[in-house]
Design an enzyme around this catalytic site. Structure first.
Site, PDB file in Angstrom:
ATOM      1  N   ASP A   1      -2.936   1.233 -11.877  1.00 41.29           N
ATOM      2  CA  ASP A   1      -3.546  -0.010 -11.383  1.00 41.29           C
ATOM      3  C   ASP A   1      -4.147  -0.751 -12.573  1.00 41.29           C
ATOM      4  OD1 ASP A   1      -4.336  -1.848  -9.473  1.00 41.29           O
ATOM      5  OD2 ASP A   1      -6.198  -0.807  -8.979  1.00 41.29           O
TER       6      ASP A   1
ATOM      7  N   GLU B   1       0.844 -10.399  -7.441  1.00 43.65           N
ATOM      8  CA  GLU B   1       0.110 -10.988  -6.317  1.00 43.65           C
ATOM      9  C   GLU B   1       0.289 -12.498  -6.191  1.00 43.65           C
ATOM     10  OE1 GLU B   1      -4.188 -10.230  -4.194  1.00 43.65           O
ATOM     11  OE2 GLU B   1      -3.376  -8.922  -5.721  1.00 43.65           O
TER      12      GLU B   1
ATOM     13  N   LYS C   1       2.550  -8.909  -3.693  1.00 48.79           N
ATOM     14  CA  LYS C   1       1.264  -8.551  -3.076  1.00 48.79           C
ATOM     15  C   LYS C   1       0.692  -9.735  -2.313  1.00 48.79           C
ATOM     16  CE  LYS C   1      -1.958  -5.804  -5.034  1.00 48.79           C
ATOM     17  NZ  LYS C   1      -2.831  -5.282  -6.104  1.00 48.79           N
TER      18      LYS C   1
ATOM     19  N   THR D   1      -2.183  -6.061   0.641  1.00 47.18           N
ATOM     20  CA  THR D   1      -3.378  -5.599  -0.045  1.00 47.18           C
ATOM     21  C   THR D   1      -4.646  -6.050   0.696  1.00 47.18           C
ATOM     22  OG1 THR D   1      -4.434  -5.521  -2.232  1.00 47.18           O
ATOM     23  CG2 THR D   1      -3.449  -7.632  -1.583  1.00 47.18           C
TER      24      THR D   1
ATOM     25  N   PHE E   1      -7.801   0.134   0.894  1.00 50.29           N
ATOM     26  CA  PHE E   1      -8.786   0.190  -0.194  1.00 50.29           C
ATOM     27  C   PHE E   1      -9.853   1.245   0.086  1.00 50.29           C
ATOM     28  CE2 PHE E   1      -8.636  -3.908  -2.865  1.00 50.29           C
ATOM     29  CZ  PHE E   1      -7.256  -3.928  -2.842  1.00 50.29           C
TER      30      PHE E   1
END
Length: 319
Positions: free
Chosen positions: A16, A89, A125, A149, A171
């Site tokens: 990440d 994203e 994303k 996400t 998350f």
């Protein structure tokens, strides 16, 4: 064997980061980025020239296009170092606009294709709002794979499964943060660790539901605060882990307490679970009933949008 190597036996490890120079030492399969990580990277001296060169090359284009070209440039660099996929994203400010999200996602894919990258190596994303999930449904039907996400609630996961998205990123750390803050002085760190961690239990519930009902969407735990959260989810399809925690895992010996998977498809199959179905109204109600998810989703979109604006400012200064 260290704990990172042990984890890789049960789970696909994903890095990440936007700092692609760190990737080689951990040998992840995939990598994920977001506006905050890219912003962090371009402020480092080793990445600033990459941004400046991209801005100079396309300075006559609209700011949003230059932004996408920078994201794709980082993505291409990352893909040159890993065997799998990169997640890129869509602008978080489009989180409530289905059509704009689809349009932006398609442009990102076109830019990757122009750079010689196959569509299968890219995940787009998108924030797991109702509009984002609908955009993902459309994109998946068009052969563009998505990573949903800012996922904090079970209803978001169920709706993503219905939309047949490729992958979701629940998350862990941000869920943990919320419950710890709510508990204040009453929080017992030891008692709320491992399987009792609210972020860990959230991912476990989603994993079990997907495996029980043969939902093909991949589950990738994200946003970890410590290695204990990571190891408690051994067996999850994928885990995306920051370089700092990857370094800790690679420095920890696995021989004294060997790692065993805590998430197992057979266990999920044996559970007695109810199949759920959401339309827009029931999804919005379920999300609204979950104060943690409502707050963290809104906060996450605001933070990503703010970092996107900061990145735009740096691009304008570089022009």
């Amino acid at each position: 064997m260290n704990q990172l190597e042990a984890l890789k036996q049960f789970t696909t490890v994903v890095a990440d980061t936007g700092d692609f120079h760190q990737l080689a030492q951990f040998q992840p399969q995939d990598a994920t980025t977001n506006p905050s990580l890219i912003l962090k990277a371009v402020q480092k001296p080793e990445y600033a020239p990459l941004m400046r060169a991209t801005v100079a090359q396309f300075k006559d284009r609209a700011l949003d296009e230059i932004m996408d070209r920078i994201l794709v440039r980082f993505g291409c660099e990352i893909l040159s170092l890993i065997p799998g996929r990169v997640s890129t994203e869509v602008d978080a400010r489009l989180s409530f606009d289905t059509q704009a999200t689809v349009t932006r996602a398609e442009r990102l894919i076109e830019l990757y294709q122009a750079a010689g990258i196959h569509t299968e190596r890219v995940l787009i994303k998108i924030a797991a709002t109702w509009e984002g999930i609908e955009a993902a449904r459309i994109l998946e039907q068009r052969g563009i794979h998505t990573n949903l996400t800012l996922l904090f609630s079970f209803c978001q996961a169920v709706a993503c499964g219905q939309a047949r998205v490729q992958l979701i990123s629940p998350f862990v750390g941000r869920i943990y943060d919320w419950y710890k803050k709510q508990a204040g002085a009453q929080w017992d760190e030891a008692a709320m660790a491992g399987a009792n961690d609210p972020g860990v239990s959230s991912v476990r519930k989603i994993y079990n539901y997907y495996k029980h009902f043969d939902i093909a969407t991949e589950v990738m735990g994200a946003s970890f605060r410590n290695t204990g959260q990571v190891l408690a989810l051994a067996g999850c399809d994928l885990l995306t882990i920051a370089p700092e925690l990857l370094a800790q895992l690679s420095g920890q010996d696995d021989s004294t307490k060997p790692l065993a998977p805590s998430l197992v498809p057979a266990t999920a199959k044996a559970q007695n679970l109810e199949r759920l179905l959401y339309d827009q109204a029931s999804f919005r109600l379920a999300l609204n009933e979950d104060a943690m998810a409502t707050e963290k989703l809104a906060e996450g979109i605001r933070a990503f949008a703010a970092d996107t604006q900061k990145l735009e400012l740096l691009m304008q200064q570089a022009a």
